[in-house]
Write an enzyme that holds these catalytic residues in place. Structure first.
Site, short mmCIF file in Angstrom:
data_model
loop_
_atom_site.label_atom_id
_atom_site.label_comp_id
_atom_site.label_asym_id
_atom_site.label_seq_id
_atom_site.Cartn_x
_atom_site.Cartn_y
_atom_site.Cartn_z
N ASP A 1 -22.90 32.17 39.71
CA ASP A 1 -23.41 31.12 40.60
C ASP A 1 -22.93 29.73 40.00
O ASP A 1 -22.80 28.71 40.82
CB ASP A 1 -24.90 31.18 40.41
N LYS B 1 -24.23 31.00 46.67
CA LYS B 1 -22.97 31.52 46.81
C LYS B 1 -22.13 31.40 45.57
O LYS B 1 -22.29 30.56 44.45
CB LYS B 1 -22.22 30.59 47.78
N ASP C 1 -34.92 11.95 28.35
CA ASP C 1 -33.45 12.10 28.09
C ASP C 1 -32.36 11.75 29.19
O ASP C 1 -31.26 11.43 29.22
CB ASP C 1 -33.13 13.68 28.04
#
Length: 270
Positions: A161, A142, A63
């Site tokens: 996220d 974070k 791909d």
């Protein structure tokens, strides 16, 4: 008929198969050529992808190779993917069946369109995706703050996220791994899949492509936009991204294979 051949260049067997394809097409009377990278790996002369004008492009690879090739073509050309990767959802043929189908191409073939998405920021186009665009923090672990607006109204806001903006074609890629649905590629829409959202109520959305879609990012942490795994753009800590259906779809040679049958077969072989 003119047909270009592209191969992944890190696999000698794939390169050898690309050479075999060109030989077969030449014997059938086709005008054939290699792209520049494939030709260089084979010690031959080739043409940069952006300068290729052909009736079709045959791609030997996974791909990633198919996505890279389509992104570098200057204008839409029908592509035929031969799976020389792991799963290869974008590849319609396996190597053992490819030469038989390719031998029929000089007599003509039908083409299937796949929608792509264009992403803009402040009126400037950031890029075009066939599979997906990923918004993710530049710092691991974070969370980011997102707000989704559809036709000018807020449809969702959440912390996560990251966020995947996927086409129906890309629904079998990262979006599927993140818990999104498998979407018929004939549907025209934007699939939004939050990555590890803080609230369980933040679910994937499938939005019609004729609606106005904006994604607002507000966070104390900088973020990146990654397009089809090929292009990375810095977004900073505050951005508004507009998502629209691209005027130029990707074109695939139609091998007359049922999409859902193909997906089922590939998933069972994982």
């Amino acid at each position: 008929m003119k047909i270009a051949v592209v191969s992944r260049i890190d696999n000698p067997d794939a390169l050898a198969f690309a050479r075999k394809i060109r030989s077969s097409l030449t014997k059938s009377g086709c005008d054939t050529l290699f792209d520049q990278d494939t030709a260089r790996a084979l010690g031959l002369e080739g043409i940069p992808l952006a300068k290729i004008h052909a009736d079709a492009v045959i791609i030997v690879g996974g791909d990633g190779t198919i996505l890279r090739t389509i992104s570098e073509l200057h204008h839409p050309i029908p592509v035929l993917g031969i799976n020389w990767g792991e799963v290869g959802f974008l590849a319609d043929l396996e190597p053992e069946e490819a030469l038989d189908f390719i031998s029929t191409m000089p007599d003509g073939f039908s083409v299937e369109e796949r929608m792509r998405i264009s992403l803009f920021k402040d009126g400037k186009r950031l890029g075009v995706a066939l599979n997906e665009a990923l918004i993710v923090t530049t710092r691991p672990a974070k969370m980011l703050h997102f707000s989704i607006s559809v036709d000018g109204s807020v449809a969702d806001h959440f912390r996560a996220d990251g966020l995947l903006i996927s086409t129906p074609t890309g629904s079998t890629a990262y979006a599927m791994s993140a818990g999104g649905p498998i979407v018929d590629p004939r549907i025209h829409g934007f699939l939004l899949v939050p990555l590890a959202p803080y609230m369980l109520s933040s679910r994937p959305h499938l939005i019609c492509d004729n609606r106005s879609l904006e994604i607002s990012l507000e966070s104390a942490k900088p973020a990146n936009l990654v397009i089809d795994g090929q292009q990375t753009i810095e977004l900073g800590i505050s951005s508004v991204i507009q998502v629209v259906r691209s005027e130029y779809p990707a074109l695939f040679v139609d091998v007359k294979r049922n999409f859902f049958e193909k997906v089922d077969k590939k998933l069972r072989n994982l």
